[in-house]
Design a protein around this motif. Structure first.
Motif, mmCIF file in Angstrom:
data_model
loop_
_atom_site.group_PDB
_atom_site.id
_atom_site.type_symbol
_atom_site.label_atom_id
_atom_site.label_comp_id
_atom_site.label_asym_id
_atom_site.label_seq_id
_atom_site.Cartn_x
_atom_site.Cartn_y
_atom_site.Cartn_z
ATOM 1 N N GLN A 43 0.893 -0.983 -0.155
ATOM 2 C CA GLN A 43 -0.390 -0.113 -0.169
ATOM 3 C C GLN A 43 0.815 1.471 -0.148
ATOM 4 O O GLN A 43 1.473 1.416 0.891
ATOM 5 N N ALA A 44 1.307 1.467 -1.178
ATOM 6 C CA ALA A 44 1.643 2.968 -1.321
ATOM 7 C C ALA A 44 1.067 4.355 -1.533
ATOM 8 O O ALA A 44 -0.311 4.216 -2.339
ATOM 9 N N ASN A 45 0.912 4.936 -0.368
ATOM 10 C CA ASN A 45 -0.437 5.873 -0.463
ATOM 11 C C ASN A 45 -0.737 6.435 -1.343
ATOM 12 O O ASN A 45 -1.675 7.033 -2.922
ATOM 13 N N TYR A 108 -4.554 4.880 5.000
ATOM 14 C CA TYR A 108 -4.480 5.781 3.537
ATOM 15 C C TYR A 108 -5.156 6.754 4.361
ATOM 16 O O TYR A 108 -4.583 8.213 3.703
ATOM 17 N N VAL A 109 -6.349 7.329 5.097
ATOM 18 C CA VAL A 109 -6.534 8.925 5.406
ATOM 19 C C VAL A 109 -6.425 9.274 6.207
ATOM 20 O O VAL A 109 -5.829 10.418 6.779
ATOM 21 N N PHE A 110 -5.615 8.357 7.374
ATOM 22 C CA PHE A 110 -5.112 8.917 8.770
ATOM 23 C C PHE A 110 -3.162 9.336 8.407
ATOM 24 O O PHE A 110 -2.346 9.645 9.117
ATOM 25 N N GLY A 111 -3.144 8.523 6.753
ATOM 26 C CA GLY A 111 -1.049 8.282 7.001
ATOM 27 C C GLY A 111 -1.331 8.882 6.127
ATOM 28 O O GLY A 111 -1.918 10.019 4.873
ATOM 29 N N PRO A 112 0.591 10.811 5.867
ATOM 30 C CA PRO A 112 0.639 10.638 4.807
ATOM 31 C C PRO A 112 0.559 9.851 3.294
ATOM 32 O O PRO A 112 1.122 8.925 3.285
ATOM 33 N N LEU A 113 0.427 10.603 2.625
ATOM 34 C CA LEU A 113 0.669 10.259 1.292
ATOM 35 C C LEU A 113 2.146 9.946 0.733
ATOM 36 O O LEU A 113 1.443 8.430 -0.356
ATOM 37 N N ASP A 114 3.106 10.110 1.792
ATOM 38 C CA ASP A 114 4.569 9.282 0.731
ATOM 39 C C ASP A 114 4.797 7.851 1.973
ATOM 40 O O ASP A 114 5.078 7.266 0.906
#
Length: 129
Positions: A43-45, A108-114
């Motif tokens: 899972q790479a955001n 995904y929602v709570f993590g950073p895009l990278d």
């Protein structure tokens, strides 16, 4: 007394454990396989944001270390078969996939895009719920 679980009594639990172990083993023995698995299933955001939505589910099949897979699969072995025999294999499979997706969506929602995530912890904790 709880009987020792078997593939006949909990096929989905043992299938998930087996697939996760095989995938981990492939990545462990082959650098090329490990790179391919991470590039295509982790899972790479930023890739989820670009439309690769399956990654919120497929990341549950990958694990970053021996300790990581050991604890996730041990928890699945302890709790999965009991729940699977209570609710039935199709319902258990649906619950596991839904919990993996919910965990991936929360990451995904709570993590950073990278952020890059792997592991079945979201699915396992979903089973606890």
């Amino acid at each position: 007394m709880w009987a020792r679980p078997t593939f006949q009594t909990a096929p989905v639990s043992f299938f998930l454990i087996g697939v996760s172990l095989v995938i981990f083993g492939l990545g462990f023995i082959s650098t090329e396989a490990d790179v391919w698995l991470i590039n295509n299933l982790a899972q790479a955001n930023w890739l989820v944001a670009a439309g690769e939505w399956w990654r919120v589910f497929s990341a549950a099949l990958l694990h970053g270390s021996i300790g990581h897979i050991f604890f996730n699969m041990y928890a699945l072995y302890i709790f999965g078969p009991r729940l699977e025999t209570q609710v039935g294999s199709p319902s258990f499979a649906a619950l596991y996939v839904a919990a993996a997706g919910a965990g991936g969506a929360a990451s995904y929602v709570f993590g950073p895009l990278d952020q890059v995530s792997v592991g079945a912890s979201g699915a396992i904790f979903g089973l606890f719920g």
